[in-house]
Design a protein around this motif. Structure first.
Motif, PDB file in Angstrom:
ATOM      1  N   ARG A 684       0.814  -1.220   0.000  1.00 54.26           N
ATOM      2  CA  ARG A 684       0.000   0.000   0.000  1.00 54.26           C
ATOM      3  C   ARG A 684       0.848   1.271   0.000  1.00 54.26           C
ATOM      4  NH1 ARG A 684      -2.489  -2.763   4.308  1.00 54.26           N
ATOM      5  NH2 ARG A 684      -1.790  -1.133   5.762  1.00 54.26           N
ATOM      6  N   THR A 685       2.049   1.184   0.571  1.00 61.01           N
ATOM      7  CA  THR A 685       2.848   2.397   0.760  1.00 61.01           C
ATOM      8  C   THR A 685       4.039   2.516  -0.174  1.00 61.01           C
ATOM      9  OG1 THR A 685       4.292   1.354   2.407  1.00 61.01           O
ATOM     10  CG2 THR A 685       2.252   2.370   3.205  1.00 61.01           C
ATOM     11  N   PHE A 712      -0.579   1.094  -6.413  1.00 61.25           N
ATOM     12  CA  PHE A 712      -0.459   0.607  -5.041  1.00 61.25           C
ATOM     13  C   PHE A 712      -1.815   0.105  -4.589  1.00 61.25           C
ATOM     14  CE2 PHE A 712       3.086   3.740  -5.007  1.00 61.25           C
ATOM     15  CZ  PHE A 712       4.105   2.858  -4.709  1.00 61.25           C
ATOM     16  N   ASP A 713      -1.826  -0.877  -3.690  1.00 63.20           N
ATOM     17  CA  ASP A 713      -3.069  -1.435  -3.154  1.00 63.20           C
ATOM     18  C   ASP A 713      -3.571  -0.526  -2.041  1.00 63.20           C
ATOM     19  OD1 ASP A 713      -2.674  -3.543  -4.876  1.00 63.20           O
ATOM     20  OD2 ASP A 713      -1.639  -4.754  -3.379  1.00 63.20           O
ATOM     21  N   ARG A 714      -4.256   0.546  -2.424  1.00 64.71           N
ATOM     22  CA  ARG A 714      -4.681   1.525  -1.420  1.00 64.71           C
ATOM     23  C   ARG A 714      -6.001   1.087  -0.791  1.00 64.71           C
ATOM     24  NH1 ARG A 714      -1.574   6.824  -2.769  1.00 64.71           N
ATOM     25  NH2 ARG A 714      -0.709   6.345  -4.781  1.00 64.71           N
TER      26      ARG A 714
END
Length: 714
Positions: A684-685, A712-714
């Motif tokens: 995510r980051t 990104f996997d937000r």
């Protein structure tokens, strides 16, 4: 007793005029209008600045909401300008500047959507079959970099492969078909905050994947390369010819001057050139194009002037300018026609057009026109160091030479040879110092380093390259056609050996490089704004540009340096020690990772293994260390193998640690006291930089925002 003439009742018109002047002095808009009237010839120079401001706003701001807000702000600026009045210079500047900046946002947003192309989301091993559109040979690294198009689905239609040099036939060229099994990766985002964003570069190059060939490729000879393929083949043949005449890094530098191919330069020599501030000599840009165009133009003019009939009847200057323009275009195409070279060629053509029309050749208007053309064609170039470095150098140099005192100092006069040469040397040194000062913030922002002795090194290197190396190499290539090029190659080789010796000597000098761990975007923006204000105005208010430069310097010097750096895959962790040295979690990290983490930490030296630290307790699978920051000791635990750990012992370590770092998914029972970083969080980051003094955490995802190339996997 005498009375003031302004207060004299016998001259009411004078009294009224004096009062109006006093009121204008109290009106800030009138004062600005007076300033702009004095600077009326410089106002047009801000047109590309306004366009660049709109493009940069879209690049920096994080998401659609912010982009629309920027567009609304620029539109409001244009409307305020209209309200101030289009009859005033301030009103026109605000109206035109706001409209152009708004167009810049629309331009780069449209460009980013226009070049959108499929790309992979995770590493895969697949068979790549397509058509070769680019071949870049890198002998120093023993690889060949190939760009392939028309790749069949489900793979992206355009991707780039590295193939071992021993597995590639020298006849591989543009237009050939290729079939090879390869391991492919998505275009990589910055590994840590502040590092190079290759994902952005790949997006605008429409690269959907990069990878490495696992087997020797099967090549089908094709004939679809067209004139671009033929030109690429000639470029490759010329590079191999030069490298055969001059082995080693000398041949690599010679090839880079002729074709832009830097693949044969040894990495240690390339690094020495970078540290010495001479890396600009390797990329075909303004210096090289100017040397070729100027040399051909001067030679043509002298040869034609040998004929009295032509000298009296023909427009020799126009003919010489045409020959110079043709040589510049050919050189640009031969050197690969990269964006920096095209940009330099456009600038050279504009100079030649000015000469042909009898105008002053090199002015800030010319520089502004070149920047405007480049931004209209390649708006994404504004984010790259190449655009910024080249235009900053040219703008600083032209602004310096245009200053009245410098112009008077450089004006020809009756004086002795020694004094004249001393004046030229002083002017060259001053020019080098000004250019180094202008380029230092850009180098520190992008590369976290800047050379201190570059101005002195360039005093020798630029004349050596321009007046000896390039002419000798051109003569060597010319006389090779009749088999008599050897003497000229010897001269070229000796001169290049001297250039490399200079680079190594300067690079190894104490304090040759200044390192800066990080420079925020605000500080960099203030440097740019202050530098442009200093360079583009002519009257006294140009000195106000020193204010943002001073503020930027303060921000850059006081910016918090990271204490811990974690790459986006979680495998590599750098601990920054109190004396600035860097310790790496994994000693076997590659040269790229070691150099990148060292630069991000502001350390110019070989990293240490974390095992060497007295406070570190490490095994093959796990490392626990302590760092004293912010008045306390931080306990950090990091895994460094993929093997299973003892559950009970590991959960106890997690509970006692302030920060836990791993490239795997950590079990839910592993909870650090402050921050737990594992594969799920890093997805995510992206890469993370931690400031333990202030408890701050910077991430790649936060810097990148929601631009099209960000995943990104937000």
């Amino acid at each position: 007793m005498s009375r003031s003439p302004i207060l004299s009742a016998s001259d009411p018109a004078a009294v009224a005029g004096g009062l109006r002047a006093a009121l204008r002095g109290l009106n800030p808009l009138a004062a600005i209008e007076t300033r702009l009237e004095a600077e009326r010839d410089q106002i047009a120079l801000w047109l590309p600045i306004a366009l660049g401001a709109g493009i940069a706003a879209w690049m920096v701001l994080p998401d659609r909401f912010a982009w629309f807000a920027a567009m609304a702000g620029f539109a409001a600026l244009a409307f305020v300008g209209c309200a101030v009045g289009l009859g005033s210079r301030l009103g026109r500047m605000m109206a035109v500047g706001g409209a152009v900046a708004l167009f810049g946002v629309v331009l780069i947003w449209t460009r980013a959507d226009w070049v959108a192309s499929p790309r992979i989301d995770r590493p895969v091993v697949a068979v790549v079959a397509g058509r070769v559109v680019s071949v870049e040979r890198l002998p120093a690294r023993e690889i060949v970099r190939v760009t392939v198009e028309d790749v069949a689905a489900p793979l992206p239609p355009r991707l780039r492969l590295n193939i071992d040099q021993a597995q590639v036939d020298e006849r591989l060229s543009v237009g050939d078909g290729i079939n090879v099994r390869a391991r492919l990766m998505p275009p990589a985002p910055p590994p840590v905050p502040g590092a190079q964003d290759f994902a952005r570069t790949a997006w605008f190059q429409q690269l959907g994947a990069t990878g490495k060939a696992l087997d020797p490729p099967v090549v089908t000879q094709g004939s679809q390369g067209g004139w671009l393929g033929w030109l690429a083949d000639r470029r490759a043949v010329l590079s191999r010819h030069i490298e055969g005449r001059l082995p080693g890094s000398e041949g690599g530098v010679a090839a880079s001057l002729a074709t832009g191919d830097q693949g044969a330069i040894a990495e240690e020599d390339a690094e020495a050139l970078r540290r010495a501030g001479l890396a600009h000599l390797l990329s075909v840009s303004g210096l090289h194009v100017s040397a070729v165009v100027g040399g051909v133009m001067l030679l043509t003019l002298r040869l034609l002037a040998l004929s009295p009939a032509l000298a009296l009847r023909a427009p020799l200057l126009l003919i010489a300018a045409g020959a110079g323009a043709l040589s510049g275009i050919v050189y640009t195409l031969l050197s690969g026609a990269q964006v920096p070279t095209i940009r330099s060629c456009i600038a050279a053509l504009l100079v030649l057009a000015g000469i042909a029309m009898g105008r002053e050749a090199i002015t800030l208007r010319l520089v502004a026109t070149g920047a405007l053309v480049v931004l209209l064609l390649w708006p994404e170039a504004i984010a790259g160091p190449s655009f910024q470095l080249s235009f900053a150098a040219v703008t600083a140099l032209v602004a310096l030479l245009d200053h009245p005192r410098i112009r008077a100092f450089a004006a020809p006069r009756e004086e002795g040879w020694l004094v004249r040469r001393g004046r030229s040397l002083a002017l060259l040194l001053l020019s080098g110092l000004v250019i180094e000062v202008a380029l230092a913030p850009i180098a520190l922002f992008h590369f976290h380093k800047s050379g201190l002795y570059g101005a002195l090194a360039n005093i020798v290197a630029i004349p050596l390259t321009t007046f000896l190396i390039m002419p000798a190499e051109a003569l060597a290539l010319l006389f090779d056609a009749v088999g008599f090029g050897a003497p000229f190659w010897w001269v070229t080789g000796q001169a290049l050996a001297g250039l490399l010796w200079l680079a190594r000597t300067v690079a190894e000098a104490p304090g040759a490089v200044t390192m800066l761990p990080t420079m925020g975007r605000l500080a960099f923006g203030l440097f740019v704004a202050g530098g442009l204000w200093l360079a583009l105005w002519r009257t006294g208010w140009r000195r106000w540009g020193l204010v943002p430069c001073a503020a930027a310097t303060l921000l850059a010097l006081t910016a918090p340096a990271p204490d811990v750096l974690i790459t986006g895959d979680g495998r590599h962790v750098a601990f920054v020690l109190g004396d600035g040295r860097v310790a790496l979690l994994r000693e076997r990290a590659g040269d790229y990772v070691r150099g990148m983490l060292g630069e991000a930490a502001g350390h110019d030296g070989e990293p240490l293994p974390v095992d060497a630290l007295m406070q570190a307790r490490c095994s093959t699978d796990l490392c626990v260390t302590e760092i004293a920051r912010g008045g306390r000791r931080w306990r950090i635990a990091a895994t460094r193998s993929p093997y299973r750990l003892d559950w009970v012992r590991f959960t106890r370590i997690c509970a006692r640690a302030d920060i836990v770092i791993s490239d795997r998914r950590l079990p839910r029972g592993c909870k650090a006291r402050w921050l737990t970083i594992d594969r799920r969080l890093l997805a995510r980051t992206g890469g993370i930089a931690i400031d333990l003094d202030r408890g701050g955490v910077a991430t790649v995802a936060a810097e990148a925002g929601h631009h099209p190339w960000v995943r990104f996997d937000r």
